[in-house]
Design an enzyme around this catalytic site. Structure first.
Site, mmCIF file in Angstrom:
data_model
loop_
_atom_site.group_PDB
_atom_site.id
_atom_site.type_symbol
_atom_site.label_atom_id
_atom_site.label_comp_id
_atom_site.label_asym_id
_atom_site.label_seq_id
_atom_site.Cartn_x
_atom_site.Cartn_y
_atom_site.Cartn_z
ATOM 1 C CB THR A 74 1.724 6.187 1.885
ATOM 2 O OG1 THR A 74 1.383 4.781 2.008
ATOM 3 C CG2 THR A 74 2.766 5.413 2.208
ATOM 4 C CE LYS A 156 4.281 0.961 1.274
ATOM 5 N NZ LYS A 156 3.236 1.729 0.995
ATOM 6 C CG ASP A 157 10.317 6.544 -3.383
ATOM 7 O OD1 ASP A 157 9.403 6.310 -3.166
ATOM 8 O OD2 ASP A 157 10.622 6.112 -4.638
ATOM 9 C CG ASP A 285 1.032 -0.057 2.518
ATOM 10 O OD1 ASP A 285 -0.797 0.155 3.647
ATOM 11 O OD2 ASP A 285 0.769 0.294 1.751
ATOM 12 C CG HIS A 289 -2.174 -2.899 0.415
ATOM 13 N ND1 HIS A 289 -3.660 -2.150 0.466
ATOM 14 C CD2 HIS A 289 -1.624 -2.035 0.758
ATOM 15 C CE1 HIS A 289 -3.212 -0.914 0.795
ATOM 16 N NE2 HIS A 289 -1.970 -0.968 1.264
ATOM 17 C CG ASP A 330 1.778 5.419 6.763
ATOM 18 O OD1 ASP A 330 1.384 4.006 7.732
ATOM 19 O OD2 ASP A 330 1.513 4.843 5.350
ATOM 20 C CG HIS A 472 -4.159 2.672 3.789
ATOM 21 N ND1 HIS A 472 -3.803 3.437 3.372
ATOM 22 C CD2 HIS A 472 -3.727 1.793 3.540
ATOM 23 C CE1 HIS A 472 -2.643 3.196 2.941
ATOM 24 N NE2 HIS A 472 -2.662 1.953 2.866
HETATM 25 ZN ZN LIG Z 1 -1.093 1.399 1.755
#
Ligand SMILES: [Zn+2]
Length: 537
Positions: A74, A156-157, A285, A289, A330, A472
């Site tokens: 990421t 996500k930060d 994402d 997962h 990403d 990934h």
């Molecule tokens: Zn991921």
């Protein structure tokens, strides 16, 4: 003299139609990164899209875009999108790396932290863009046009930090409960309203999503050892389950709502200079997962994402702002091996846990009579030899470890630091890059390991399943290939098969807003066939 003026006037008149073909630059760039949205998924579902993704696909579609580097995680992926550089130049080699010289007990460094913060570790950290070695598009825009705003919101930060860079005007991310910021800037009023609305959403139960036929056709429960079966989920959620909320399309709806609120409050695209809004959509994402990529869950997630993006673009239309959109990912992703085997990939398998650096370090230490950690790292990727050993012992450990990994049937290649340092950054298109060239694009001399282990294709780097069933991070095209879409109102593009690179996005957007870049200052190139008019090379 009069004749000359007339001739000049005629020339000016003749020049008008040509100039009129170039619309003025857009006032707002909206850059969307869909986390783990592989080009395989985009191609598979493209015929089903009717919402925002269908609209964006009327622009230019590069469906052979590449996150060209080997370590398809990421943080590195987001770092390429708005810097125009590969991780070898951005310095973001992974979500985390190991720095044995750092003055704290925890030697693992999070990509978006300031590890000098007292009392910090890689899980409880001070958020910082300091590791990003190059400027983002937003930073360059602000340098040229001080009135430009650089705004980011993401699940996500690290996604928000890597796309906005140093000193963004606003930066918001999800902390597990609400959207938060570390910046001192006054929060726009919509953030509190979005947080309140999201809290109400989470507090209420969520009914199962209605599955369209193309999704229900994918509903088949796949057994996974040590885990509940996956494949037939429908995102029914009990009241108050914030974690299930995050692993569902509801999460991206919340992020887009926050993005719309920021656009309105800050009047993005309505100032004297162009603005950039970066959006990191993280739900895909988490869904990938937790459920893999080929079940009903991912289908429903993309179906909802398409609809939510459509709503978001309609909102942007309603502002009257002239905006342009770039959408990419990403990294890609791979389905879980248990379902891949049913889908005709017989060699799909989980990694042997004996490949873990801790296990290998222990056995090498016992053989060579060494104590301590000996080897640091994960089950693949960057591996670090323990710096507390003498240089002679470090050389012996490196030699033993490289020989061990090279002999493993699940390992495709092992490259040492020396080998990577001698490899030039390739000049060919990313589809042609060899494994060592992919690893070279992920290599930073200060942060990368003493050697890197690349697993064979279809080997999932999750041994025993505890939480994630799929992932990934590999150098293979299912993780590297991502869609790259450019859209602008009034512009019709084509689907382009030629391979391009996510580092091309930034110079393309720079050309679109007529922001000059110093020649050679970024790895990427402006892409023709997009709404941008590329400068002559
Ligand atoms: Zn991921």
């Amino acid at each position: 003299m009069r004749k000359l003026i007339l001739a000049a006037a005629a020339a000016a008149f003749l020049a008008v139609p040509a100039a009129a073909q170039e619309p003025p630059p857009p006032k707002l760039l909206v850059v969307i990164a869909v986390d783990q949205f592989s080009a395989d998924l985009f191609d598979e579902y493209r015929p089903q899209f009717t919402g925002g993704l269908a609209r964006l696909a009327q622009g230019t579609v590069f469906h052979n875009g590449y996150q060209a580097h080997a370590n398809t995680e990421t943080c590195p992926g987001h770092s390429t999108i708005l810097t125009g550089d590969h991780p070898a130049r951005t310095g973001i080699v992974g979500n985390s790396w190991i720095d044995q010289s750092v003055q704290r007990p925890d030697k693992v460094i999070y990509c978006a932290e300031d590890e000098s913060a007292p009392g910090s570790d890689h899980k409880h950290y001070k958020l910082s863009p300091a590791h990003l070695r190059v400027p983002t598009l937003g930073e360059l825009m602000k340098a040229r046009w001080p009135a430009s705003r650089d705004v980011a919101v993401a699940g996500k930060d690290r996604a928000a930090v890597m796309m906005s860079g140093d000193r963004p005007d606003q930066l918001w991310y999800w902390d597990g409960r609400q959207f938060v910021t570390d910046l001192a800037a006054a929060p726009p009023p919509s953030i509190a309203a979005t947080n309140a609305a999201v809290a109400r959403m989470i507090a209420a139960p969520s009914a199962a999503l209605q599955s369209p036929p193309f999704c229900s056709a994918r509903a088949q429960a796949i057994p996974v050892e040590g885990h509940a079966p996956v494949g037939a989920g429908n995102f029914a959620r009990s009241a108050g389950d914030a974690q299930a909320f995050e692993i569902s399309p509801e999460f991206d709806a919340a992020i887009l709502a926050a993005a719309a609120g920021l656009t309105r409050d800050l009047r993005l695209g309505q100032g004297d200079a162009p603005d950039v809004l970066s959006i990191g959509l993280s739900a895909t994402d988490y869904v990938g997962h937790d459920y893999g990529t080929e079940g009903q869950e991912m289908c429903l997630n993309l179906f909802e994402l398409d609809r939510e993006l459509g709503d978001f673009l309609s909102y942007l239309d309603s502002t009257g702002v002239d905006y342009a959109v770039a959408l990419t990912a990403d990294h890609g992703g791979q389905d879980l091996p248990e379902r891949l085997r049913l889908h005709g990939v017989p060699d799909a398998q989980r990694v042997d846990p004996a490949l873990a650096a801790s296990a290998v370090g222990k056995s090498i230490g016992a053989k060579l009579g060494l104590s301590g950690l000996v080897l640091l790292g994960d089950v693949s990727g960057d591996m670090y030899v323990d710096r507390s050993l003498s240089p002679a012992d470090r050389a012996r450990v490196l030699d033993s470890a490289v020989r061990f990994y090279r002999a493993q049937p699940q390992v495709a290649a092992v490259f040492t630091r020396d080998e990577l340092e001698q490899t030039p950054i390739p000049a060919t298109t990313p589809d042609k890059w060899s494994l060592i060239e992919r690893a070279r694009a992920s290599f930073d001399p200060q942060r990368s390991g003493d050697f890197v282990v690349l697993l064979k294709e279809h080997v999932t780097p999750i041994g025993h399943v505890t939480t994630s069933v799929a992932t990934h991070g590999s150098p293979w095209d299912y993780d590297r290939r991502v869609p790259i879409l450019f859209w602008r109102s009034g512009f019709r593009g084509a689907t382009v098969n030629a391979p391009v690179d996510t580092v091309d996005i930034m110079p393309t957007l720079a050309a679109l807003i007529e922001l000059p870049l110093a020649p050679g200052s970024v790895d990427g190139h402006c892409l023709e066939g997009t709404p941008a008019f590329c400068p002559q090379r």
